[in-house]
Design a protein around this motif. Structure first.
Motif, short mmCIF file in Angstrom:
data_model
loop_
_atom_site.label_atom_id
_atom_site.label_comp_id
_atom_site.label_asym_id
_atom_site.label_seq_id
_atom_site.Cartn_x
_atom_site.Cartn_y
_atom_site.Cartn_z
N TRP A 28 0.83 -1.21 0.00
CA TRP A 28 0.00 0.00 0.00
C TRP A 28 0.87 1.27 0.00
CZ3 TRP A 28 -4.75 0.18 -1.41
CH2 TRP A 28 -5.60 -0.89 -1.19
N THR A 29 1.94 1.22 0.72
CA THR A 29 2.84 2.39 0.74
C THR A 29 3.45 2.65 -0.63
OG1 THR A 29 3.38 1.90 3.05
CG2 THR A 29 4.86 3.40 1.89
N LEU A 30 3.87 1.58 -1.33
CA LEU A 30 4.41 1.74 -2.69
C LEU A 30 3.37 2.29 -3.64
CD1 LEU A 30 6.60 -1.47 -3.25
CD2 LEU A 30 7.35 0.83 -2.66
N CYS A 31 2.11 1.86 -3.48
CA CYS A 31 1.04 2.38 -4.34
C CYS A 31 0.82 3.86 -4.12
CB CYS A 31 -0.25 1.60 -4.06
SG CYS A 31 -0.22 -0.12 -4.63
N VAL A 32 0.87 4.27 -2.86
CA VAL A 32 0.73 5.71 -2.57
C VAL A 32 1.86 6.50 -3.20
CG1 VAL A 32 0.72 7.43 -0.73
CG2 VAL A 32 -0.60 5.33 -0.46
N MET A 33 3.08 6.00 -3.07
CA MET A 33 4.23 6.67 -3.68
C MET A 33 4.07 6.77 -5.20
SD MET A 33 7.47 4.97 -1.69
CE MET A 33 7.67 5.05 0.09
N ALA A 34 3.67 5.66 -5.83
CA ALA A 34 3.51 5.66 -7.29
C ALA A 34 2.39 6.60 -7.71
CB ALA A 34 3.23 4.24 -7.79
N PHE A 35 1.28 6.62 -6.92
CA PHE A 35 0.17 7.50 -7.26
C PHE A 35 0.58 8.98 -7.18
CE2 PHE A 35 -3.40 10.12 -5.81
CZ PHE A 35 -4.25 9.99 -6.89
N VAL A 36 1.28 9.35 -6.14
CA VAL A 36 1.72 10.75 -5.99
C VAL A 36 2.69 11.14 -7.11
CG1 VAL A 36 2.95 12.37 -4.51
CG2 VAL A 36 1.32 10.75 -3.51
N ALA A 37 3.67 10.24 -7.40
CA ALA A 37 4.64 10.53 -8.46
C ALA A 37 3.96 10.64 -9.81
CB ALA A 37 5.73 9.46 -8.50
N SER A 38 2.98 9.75 -10.08
CA SER A 38 2.27 9.79 -11.37
C SER A 38 1.44 11.07 -11.48
CB SER A 38 1.38 8.57 -11.52
OG SER A 38 2.13 7.38 -11.47
N SER A 39 0.81 11.46 -10.39
CA SER A 39 0.00 12.69 -10.41
C SER A 39 0.87 13.90 -10.68
CB SER A 39 -0.75 12.84 -9.08
OG SER A 39 -1.61 11.73 -8.86
N MET A 40 2.03 13.97 -10.01
CA MET A 40 2.93 15.10 -10.24
C MET A 40 3.49 15.07 -11.66
SD MET A 40 4.99 15.25 -6.63
CE MET A 40 5.92 16.68 -7.15
N GLY A 41 3.84 13.86 -12.16
CA GLY A 41 4.33 13.76 -13.54
C GLY A 41 3.30 14.22 -14.54
#
Length: 359
Positions: A334-347
């Motif tokens: 779940w932590t990795l998903c949150v990281m990926a979601f935030v990075a994808s949103s910023m990208g």
């Protein structure tokens, strides 16, 4: 810039008396040559002389004389010519000093004119500069060149072909024709320099690199070399146009005005090229600065994409007994998903704002 050979020659001459004959320059032809044209309205005699034959040479009294010397490193030859034509020691010294600026000097019975022949050597991709000395007497013209360049060949052809005007006119018209032939050589040189500037400008606008900067500095050096030859030439031709010493017939002064107009045109063209080179340097610096900015921006975007992940990792790395998802078997994922979601949103945000574009 003076070569080492030139500096060594100056050292040999340091402290010598005025008028001392020392050749300052590079040896550009192995054996000096003397070419003579004796001409009149109905006759033309052309021949080559050796230095030994020069001592016994007698000028025909009824003919006009054009004597041309190729190669200046034999000081004894210049001294012999000076003796034959009564040249001032300072004139002979200036003939041998091939670093003279274009000028005109009057010595009573003759005029001494210095100018440069500049041509573009496509083999070495460099400018070849040769000093030309012209001495205009009442019934003769003497020219001194460092090596055969073909600069005066069109004038010789006009004499050989029996052109009436140049045959019948005085030696002042011959001096004008030689001066005009030398000045016309600058146009082809400037045209070649301008073509290289335009080609380099197109390359700088697309993909500038260090080789382009080296080429730009080479072109700037060549433009400076041309400037040192053309600007003094304008003043020298203007002095001839004033005709204070009356060496030129009134009907020939108008031709000198045409040469003066050519020098003005050359100066305007050269200044345009110099301005273009200055703007090209600005283009290069702007392109390099823009490239650096793009790279810094790309690094900044990458750093910002990883900052939330670093923050989350730091938070979950704290040593507290009670932490969200700490006991959850899927907490890591779940932590990795949150990281990926935030990075994808910023990208996605950066992409919509075109921060990820290279242009």
């Amino acid at each position: 810039m003076a070569s080492k050979k030139h500096r060594k020659s100056r050292l040999k001459k340091a402290g010598a008396a005025p008028g001392t004959l020392v050749y300052i320059g590079d040896i550009k032809t192995q054996q000096p040559a003397i070419h003579i044209l004796e001409y009149g309205a109905e006759s033309l005699h052309e021949k080559q002389l050796t230095q030994a034959e020069l001592a016994h040479y007698q000028r025909p009294p009824s003919c006009k004389l054009w004597l041309n010397v190729y190669g200046l490193h034999e000081t004894s030859l210049i001294a012999e010519l000076g003796k034959c034509f009564g040249l001032h020691p300072l004139v002979m010294e200036d003939i041998l000093n091939t670093n003279q600026r274009p000028k005109v000097e009057s010595y009573g019975d003759y005029l001494y004119i210095v100018l440069h022949h500049v041509a573009y050597d496509s083999v070495s991709d460099q400018l070849q500069t040769e000093q030309i000395s012209i001495i205009l007497g009442r019934d003769y013209v003497l020219t001194f060149q460092e090596r055969p360049t073909g600069c005066f060949e069109p004038v010789r052809e006009r004499l050989r072909n029996g052109r009436v005007h140049i045959r019948e006119a005085g030696t002042d018209y011959l001096a004008y024709a030689l001066l005009d032939a030398a000045v016309d050589q600058y146009f082809s040189t400037l045209e070649k320099l301008g073509d290289e500037c335009e080609e380099l400008e197109e390359q700088l606008l697309h993909a500038p690199n260090n080789q382009h900067l080296l080429q730009l500095h080479k072109l700037k050096g060549q433009s400076m070399e041309l400037r040192r030859s053309i600007w003094p030439l304008r003043e020298a031709v203007n002095q001839l146009v004033r005709n204070d010493d009356k060496f030129f017939a009134v009907e020939n002064v108008v031709f000198l005005r045409d040469v003066y107009d050519h020098t003005i045109h050359l100066i305007e063209s050269l200044e345009a090229i110099r301005d273009q080179l200055g703007s090209m340097l600005d283009i290069y610096m702007s392109s390099i600065s823009n490239r650096v900015n793009m790279e810094v921006r790309a690094l900044t975007v990458v750093t910002m994409l990883f900052m939330p992940a670093t923050l989350i990792t730091g938070i979950f790395g704290m040593n507290f007994d009670s932490m969200p998802w700490l006991k959850n078997p899927n907490g890591f994922w779940w932590t990795l998903c949150v990281m990926a979601f935030v990075a994808s949103s910023m990208g996605l945000l950066f992409w919509r704002r075109q921060w990820l574009s290279r242009h």
